[in-house]
Write a protein that holds these residues in place. Structure first.
Motif, PDB file in Angstrom:
ATOM      1  N   ILE A  55       0.873  -1.175   0.000  1.00  0.00           N
ATOM      2  CA  ILE A  55       0.000   0.000   0.000  1.00  0.00           C
ATOM      3  C   ILE A  55       0.907   1.220   0.000  1.00  0.00           C
ATOM      4  N   PHE A  56       0.873   1.949  -1.087  1.00  0.00           N
ATOM      5  CA  PHE A  56       1.776   3.084  -1.268  1.00  0.00           C
ATOM      6  C   PHE A  56       0.948   4.358  -1.370  1.00  0.00           C
ATOM      7  N   GLY A  57       1.370   5.393  -0.659  1.00  0.00           N
ATOM      8  CA  GLY A  57       0.607   6.640  -0.641  1.00  0.00           C
ATOM      9  C   GLY A  57       1.362   7.790  -1.267  1.00  0.00           C
ATOM     10  N   LEU A  58       0.644   8.613  -2.030  1.00  0.00           N
ATOM     11  CA  LEU A  58       1.157   9.890  -2.493  1.00  0.00           C
ATOM     12  C   LEU A  58       0.487  10.966  -1.654  1.00  0.00           C
ATOM     13  N   LEU A  59       1.265  11.640  -0.822  1.00  0.00           N
ATOM     14  CA  LEU A  59       0.737  12.613   0.124  1.00  0.00           C
ATOM     15  C   LEU A  59       1.157  14.013  -0.305  1.00  0.00           C
ATOM     16  N   GLY A  60       0.186  14.911  -0.392  1.00  0.00           N
ATOM     17  CA  GLY A  60       0.504  16.276  -0.767  1.00  0.00           C
ATOM     18  C   GLY A  60      -0.749  17.116  -0.861  1.00  0.00           C
ATOM     19  N   PRO A  61      -0.609  18.434  -0.927  1.00  0.00           N
ATOM     20  CA  PRO A  61      -1.778  19.317  -1.003  1.00  0.00           C
ATOM     21  C   PRO A  61      -2.422  19.263  -2.377  1.00  0.00           C
ATOM     22  N   ASN A  62      -3.571  19.906  -2.517  1.00  0.00           N
ATOM     23  CA  ASN A  62      -4.211  20.016  -3.814  1.00  0.00           C
ATOM     24  C   ASN A  62      -3.279  20.732  -4.778  1.00  0.00           C
ATOM     25  N   GLY A  63      -3.184  20.197  -6.002  1.00  0.00           N
ATOM     26  CA  GLY A  63      -2.318  20.811  -7.001  1.00  0.00           C
ATOM     27  C   GLY A  63      -0.872  20.380  -6.939  1.00  0.00           C
ATOM     28  N   ALA A  64      -0.558  19.412  -6.071  1.00  0.00           N
ATOM     29  CA  ALA A  64       0.842  18.985  -5.926  1.00  0.00           C
ATOM     30  C   ALA A  64       1.307  18.100  -7.070  1.00  0.00           C
ATOM     31  N   GLY A  65       0.384  17.439  -7.778  1.00  0.00           N
ATOM     32  CA  GLY A  65       0.738  16.528  -8.858  1.00  0.00           C
ATOM     33  C   GLY A  65       0.294  15.104  -8.618  1.00  0.00           C
ATOM     34  N   ASP A 226       2.155   1.433   3.722  1.00  0.00           N
ATOM     35  CA  ASP A 226       3.441   0.825   4.054  1.00  0.00           C
ATOM     36  C   ASP A 226       4.567   1.827   3.814  1.00  0.00           C
ATOM     37  N   ARG A 227       4.469   2.549   2.693  1.00  0.00           N
ATOM     38  CA  ARG A 227       5.423   3.611   2.392  1.00  0.00           C
ATOM     39  C   ARG A 227       4.664   4.801   1.814  1.00  0.00           C
ATOM     40  N   ILE A 228       5.312   5.974   1.889  1.00  0.00           N
ATOM     41  CA  ILE A 228       4.693   7.218   1.459  1.00  0.00           C
ATOM     42  C   ILE A 228       5.712   8.030   0.681  1.00  0.00           C
ATOM     43  N   ALA A 229       5.249   8.663  -0.386  1.00  0.00           N
ATOM     44  CA  ALA A 229       6.045   9.687  -1.066  1.00  0.00           C
ATOM     45  C   ALA A 229       5.331  11.013  -0.860  1.00  0.00           C
ATOM     46  N   ILE A 230       6.035  11.981  -0.288  1.00  0.00           N
ATOM     47  CA  ILE A 230       5.464  13.315  -0.108  1.00  0.00           C
ATOM     48  C   ILE A 230       5.812  14.141  -1.331  1.00  0.00           C
ATOM     49  N   ILE A 231       4.787  14.678  -1.982  1.00  0.00           N
ATOM     50  CA  ILE A 231       4.952  15.376  -3.249  1.00  0.00           C
ATOM     51  C   ILE A 231       4.448  16.806  -3.120  1.00  0.00           C
ATOM     52  N   ASP A 232       5.175  17.734  -3.743  1.00  0.00           N
ATOM     53  CA  ASP A 232       4.772  19.136  -3.716  1.00  0.00           C
ATOM     54  C   ASP A 232       5.326  19.821  -4.957  1.00  0.00           C
ATOM     55  N   HIS A 233       4.501  20.601  -5.620  1.00  0.00           N
ATOM     56  CA  HIS A 233       4.896  21.307  -6.846  1.00  0.00           C
ATOM     57  C   HIS A 233       5.515  20.353  -7.873  1.00  0.00           C
ATOM     58  N   GLY A 234       4.934  19.158  -7.985  1.00  0.00           N
ATOM     59  CA  GLY A 234       5.375  18.220  -8.996  1.00  0.00           C
ATOM     60  C   GLY A 234       6.677  17.512  -8.711  1.00  0.00           C
ATOM     61  N   ARG A 235       7.207  17.652  -7.504  1.00  0.00           N
ATOM     62  CA  ARG A 235       8.460  16.988  -7.130  1.00  0.00           C
ATOM     63  C   ARG A 235       8.267  16.147  -5.873  1.00  0.00           C
ATOM     64  N   ILE A 236       8.960  15.037  -5.785  1.00  0.00           N
ATOM     65  CA  ILE A 236       8.945  14.224  -4.573  1.00  0.00           C
ATOM     66  C   ILE A 236       9.998  14.791  -3.627  1.00  0.00           C
ATOM     67  N   ILE A 237       9.553  15.175  -2.425  1.00  0.00           N
ATOM     68  CA  ILE A 237      10.480  15.796  -1.482  1.00  0.00           C
ATOM     69  C   ILE A 237      10.931  14.838  -0.384  1.00  0.00           C
TER      70      ILE A 237
END
Length: 336
Positions: A55-65, A226-237
């Motif tokens: 289970i993989f999550g993409l976490l970020g605000p609206n408009g992050a990508g 299980d793991r998370i990628a935090i994304i903002d402005h189209g980039r993984i931070i």
């Protein structure tokens, strides 16, 4: 496995057709030159891998990508450059084969209000060539699992938001996909329905299905992924397990202090307090302190403020969380 390599997506849009054209846009003899397009970079070279059964999550605000990434992985959006694959299948070259491997739940449920819940499921399975006895059996099983059996033969026009979302997930599972994509699955749901949805997602993952979800809810990412990628402005931070990510926060605690004003040397003075690992200015009247303690630091902050001749207006202490991680990397709250 899902693999993404240096994925970019740039949207271009021209001004509206009715927009006035002036100056250099209108040359002699009244002929218009092509309108200048505006470029919006939605994804700026992201790379990641999702393991089978994860289970993989993409976490970020609206408009992050986040939704653009899901759109590319589910064949609905063409990338500007980069590669993406599911298993051994290239998403751009083997679109039809990829569609058989995936189930997709969009951000907003779209259901045919002229059909019953059972018909929505069986029609979906028919698109994938499933024999009638099998699709009838599978529809009954999923309606029961998703607690919709009592509404199975009713039109969906009267379904609540939670029921519609559960039916959307059941529909995505009808052809038994290997990978399930969930775009903001619990947006707009009440807390009780959200918890039920989390249980259903966990249960489906226990059946060895890979799940990729997007969310801007901290607690959802922490509870499910299980793991998370935090994304903002189209980039993984940042990328890792929730525990790994939270462990990267300097000092662990975030102490947010609001003053009536910030004196010239106040930030450097606070940075030297015992246990403080980092001090960041926040606007014109705030300072964020990352430290290994919370409450015991407050009297020391008060003394430093008094010595600088400023007044404390508010103090807020946050324990280690994905919210503080996002704030540390971007300088802003996830929901800003």
């Amino acid at each position: 496995m899902i693999r993404v390599e240096d994925l970019r997506k740039v949207y271009t849009s021209a001004p509206p057709a009715a927009a006035p054209v002036r100056g250099p846009m209108m040359p002699r003899f009244g002929r218009r030159e092509p309108r200048t397009k505006t470029e919006v970079v939605a994804l700026d070279g992201i790379s990641l891998e999702v393991g089978a059964g994860e289970i993989f999550g993409l976490l970020g605000p609206n408009g992050a990508g986040k939704s653009t990434t899901v759109g590319i992985l589910t064949t609905r959006v063409l990338p500007t450059s980069g590669r993406a694959s599911i298993g051994t299948l290239d998403i751009r070259r083997e679109t039809v084969a990829v569609k058989r491997l995936i189930g997709v739940v969009p951000q907003r449920p779209y259901l045919d209000f002229g059909l019953t819940a059972r018909e929505i499921l069986t029609f979906h399975a028919a698109y994938f060539g499933m024999a009638r006895p099998e699709r009838e059996r599978r529809a009954s099983d999923l309606l029961d699992r998703f607690k919709l059996a009592d509404r199975a033969d009713q039109m969906t026009v009267g379904f609540s938001g939670g029921m519609a979302q559960r039916l959307s997930i059941a529909r995505a599972l009808m052809h038994d996909p290997q990978v399930l994509f969930l775009d903001e699955p619990s947006a707009g749901l009440d807390p009780q329905t959200r918890l039920l949805l989390w249980d259903l997602i966990r249960d489906d993952n226990r059946r060895k299905r890979t799940v990729l979800l997007t969310t801007h809810y901290m607690e959802e990412a922490d509870a499910l992924c299980d793991r998370i990628a935090i994304i903002d402005h189209g980039r993984i931070i940042a990328i890792g397990t929730p525990a790994e990510l939270k462990a990267t926060i300097p000092g662990g605690y975030l102490v947010r202090v609001l003053f009536d004003r910030v004196a010239a040397d106040l930030r450097s003075s606070l940075a030297t307090l015992p246990g403080v690992t980092e001090a960041q200015a926040r606007g014109d009247d705030g300072i964020d302190l990352y430290a290994d303690r919370g409450g015991p630091l407050v009297p020391l902050i008060a003394n430093a403020a008094s010595a600088a001749g400023v007044t404390i207006r508010d103090v807020h202490i946050e324990t280690p969380s994905l919210e503080t991680l996002f704030l540390h990397h971007t300088g802003r709250s996830l929901r800003e």
